[in-house]
Design an enzyme around this catalytic site. Structure first.
Site, PDB file in Angstrom:
ATOM      1  N   LYS A 187     -40.241  11.375 -41.539  1.00 31.91           N
ATOM      2  CA  LYS A 187     -41.646  10.439 -42.124  1.00 31.91           C
ATOM      3  C   LYS A 187     -41.555  10.182 -43.906  1.00 31.91           C
ATOM      4  O   LYS A 187     -41.556   9.690 -44.197  1.00 31.91           O
ATOM      5  CB  LYS A 187     -42.393  10.221 -41.755  1.00 31.91           C
ATOM      6  CG  LYS A 187     -43.048  10.081 -40.248  1.00 31.91           C
ATOM      7  CD  LYS A 187     -42.977   8.582 -39.912  1.00 31.91           C
ATOM      8  CE  LYS A 187     -43.352   8.462 -38.507  1.00 31.91           C
ATOM      9  NZ  LYS A 187     -44.189   7.012 -38.706  1.00 31.91           N
TER      10      LYS A 187
HETATM   11  N1  PMP Z   1     -42.786  11.546 -33.074  1.00 28.36           N
HETATM   12  C1  PMP Z   1     -43.470  11.959 -34.515  1.00 28.36           C
HETATM   13  C2  PMP Z   1     -44.144  13.249 -34.295  1.00 28.36           C
HETATM   14  C3  PMP Z   1     -44.624  11.194 -35.698  1.00 28.36           C
HETATM   15  O1  PMP Z   1     -45.229  12.086 -36.064  1.00 28.36           O
HETATM   16  C4  PMP Z   1     -43.856   9.894 -35.190  1.00 28.36           C
HETATM   17  C5  PMP Z   1     -45.099   8.715 -36.443  1.00 28.36           C
HETATM   18  N2  PMP Z   1     -45.576   8.302 -35.539  1.00 28.36           N
HETATM   19  C6  PMP Z   1     -43.107   9.540 -34.239  1.00 28.36           C
HETATM   20  C7  PMP Z   1     -42.242  10.346 -33.667  1.00 28.36           C
HETATM   21  C8  PMP Z   1     -43.081   8.076 -34.354  1.00 28.36           C
HETATM   22  O2  PMP Z   1     -41.791   6.948 -35.479  1.00 28.36           O
HETATM   23  P1  PMP Z   1     -41.905   6.182 -35.867  1.00 28.36           P
HETATM   24  O3  PMP Z   1     -43.177   5.999 -36.437  1.00 28.36           O
HETATM   25  O4  PMP Z   1     -41.171   5.428 -36.735  1.00 28.36           O
HETATM   26  O5  PMP Z   1     -42.036   5.321 -34.367  1.00 28.36           O
END
Ligand code: PMP
Length: 453
Positions: free
Chosen positions: A44
């Site tokens: 992120k």
């Molecule tokens: N895994 C974790 C631990 C996350 O924090 C996130 C973000 N919500 C995701 C997966 C999913 O990624 P994205 O938001 O880019 O779909």
């Protein structure tokens, strides 16, 4: 000299690492895009910085401003990094199902944190979506990030994560598998890879309790699919604009239990200490086995680090309480494990029916053994008490011996589960198992169900 001018310059260029033991049953090469190498320990960081830079360029984030976001923790961490270096104030709004560690980490990075209830609809004013929006309206010179609908989220992965995977695999990647939350990762990486090679297949990992899989397959947003779940970071009860369903070939859903078990297995069998969505991603990958063949190069992306889950998926008590530990359950004693530390609740023959009712209510139990000085001489359960009270309302002031039935059978601690199960039927709601020191524990239908599910 070679150095980064600040911590933000170390974001990206994460390694690709081969999975060995956990994916041994698959015919193909499986490579993990290992995003915990980012300075905030998650993928992120990439999109957080991109959203901040784009907001600055667009003039919506101004010097001295406050960044506000609803976040499960990782985006908050990335935004907090950017806020520290670039001199903004940071407010994170988080739901109460997230790990305490995530809240503590955000505070350590100087963020203010608001915790909101999970079990309310997104439109509810208490939800974390609504709270973040409200704060953004109330606080002057603030900017609400909205990672769900902010196009810079997908863009970050389109311009960094996707190209890195393409270059690291020398264009040989055939499949991309990743958990989906806001959708930024899958949409950005997925569209970049498909533009390079339209044959690349993109699979999303979803959770039970989330709307994605059904929506992708049928176009129906089914509210019946929405219920609380434990897996963190993936699945949604909304359709974020960042999920580009057109670049996704399919979804597979992984249970909370499997995601938790595979999170532990990644650490123990691959030396990969990762977050809960990594466990879900690996299990999902195994569920997709039939889609892979010998020459395929499958890239799975691991979002975040295990340190954020030490009180949860890496804590055996937490796992056992949810029935997630694969303890070997073979004997009577194993069935009493979940309550072995609690004393057996009993009632004496001369105690009144109302006392038994009170004790059952206070201990949240449906049956209770009756004893006198010589040992167990009877039993009562909900059905017996219900019948007795319906027949005679005065019975509650009579001694329990007047309504009790025959005592629960007593078994040895090594009795097999099958034998125990045979003893439990309509007329007999429980079995007592003898422990050390002449103590006993009770085994009910519920114990058998929860041990075997
Ligand atoms: N895994 C974790 C631990 C996350 O924090 C996130 C973000 N919500 C995701 C997966 C999913 O990624 P994205 O938001 O880019 O779909």
């Amino acid at each position: 000299m070679e150095y980064a001018k600040n911590i933000l310059e170390t974001i990206g260029n994460t390694p690709l690492v081969k999975l060995n033991k956990l994916t041994a049953e698959l015919p193909c090469l499986v490579l993990a895009k290992y995003e915990t190498f980012n300075p905030g320990n998650s993928v992120k960081d990439r999109m957080a910085l991109q959203m901040v830079v784009d907001a600055e360029d667009a003039g919506v984030l101004k010097p001295g401003g406050t960044i506000i976001e609803g976040t499960s923790g990782n985006t908050g961490m990335g935004l907090a990094l950017a806020a520290v270096i670039k001199g903004y104030k940071m407010i994170c709004v988080i739901s109460d199902k997230q790990s305490k560690e995530k809240v503590d980490i955000l505070k350590a990075m100087g963020s203010e944190v608001y915790v909101c209830p999970t079990d309310v609809s997104p439109e509810d004013p208490r939800s974390y979506y609504s709270t973040a929006r409200r704060l953004a309206q109330e606080i002057p010179n603030s900017w609400y990030v909205n990672q769900y609908d902010n196009p810079s989220n997908t863009k970050a992965h389109y311009i960094s994560t996707g190209p890195e995977i393409w270059e690291q695999t020398k264009g040989k990647v055939t499949h991309f598998v990743v958990g989906v939350g806001t959708g930024g990762t899958i949409s950005g990486v997925g569209s970049f890879l498909k533009e390079q090679n339209s044959n690349v297949k993109v699979w999303g990992i979803d959770t039970y309790g989330s709307v994605f899989k059904k929506y992708h397959e049928t176009g129906i947003f089914d509210e019946n699919e929405i219920y609380p779940y434990i897996t963190e970071g993936i699945g949604e009860d909304i359709l974020p604009k960042n999920v580009n369903f057109d670049v996704i070939d399919g979804f597979t859903k992984v249970t909370d239990k499997d995601a938790a078990i595979y999170t532990q297995r990644l650490a123990k069998e691959e030396g990969m200490f990762l977050g809960n969505s990594a466990g879900a991603a690996v299990k999902g990958l195994l569920q997709l086995k039939e889609h892979f063949s010998k020459d395929d190069v499958v890239v799975v992306l691991f979002h975040d680090h295990g340190s954020r889950y030490v009180g949860k998926m890496f804590n055996d008590d937490w796992m056992r309480n949810r029935g997630f530990l694969e303890d070997k359950v073979t004997k009577a004693l194993d069935l009493a494990k979940s309550h072995e530390d609690l004393p057996l609740v009993t009632v004496k023959t001369e105690e009144l029916v109302m006392h038994a009712i009170e004790r059952m209510k206070n201990n949240n139990i449906s049956q209770i053994p009756v004893e006198d000085v010589n040992g167990f001489v009877g039993s009562v359960d909900e059905a017996i008490l219900f019948r007795a009270i319906m027949e005679d309302g005065e019975i509650t002031s009579r001694p329990i011996k007047e309504v009790m039935q025959k005592p629960f059978p007593i078994v040895d601690r090594n009795t097999s589960i099958d034998e125990v199960a045979k003893l439990i039927n309509r007329d007999n709601q429980a079995v007592l198992v003898g422990l050390d020191d002449e103590k006993y524990q009770i085994i009910t239908k519920y114990d058998i169900i929860s041990a075997l599910h």
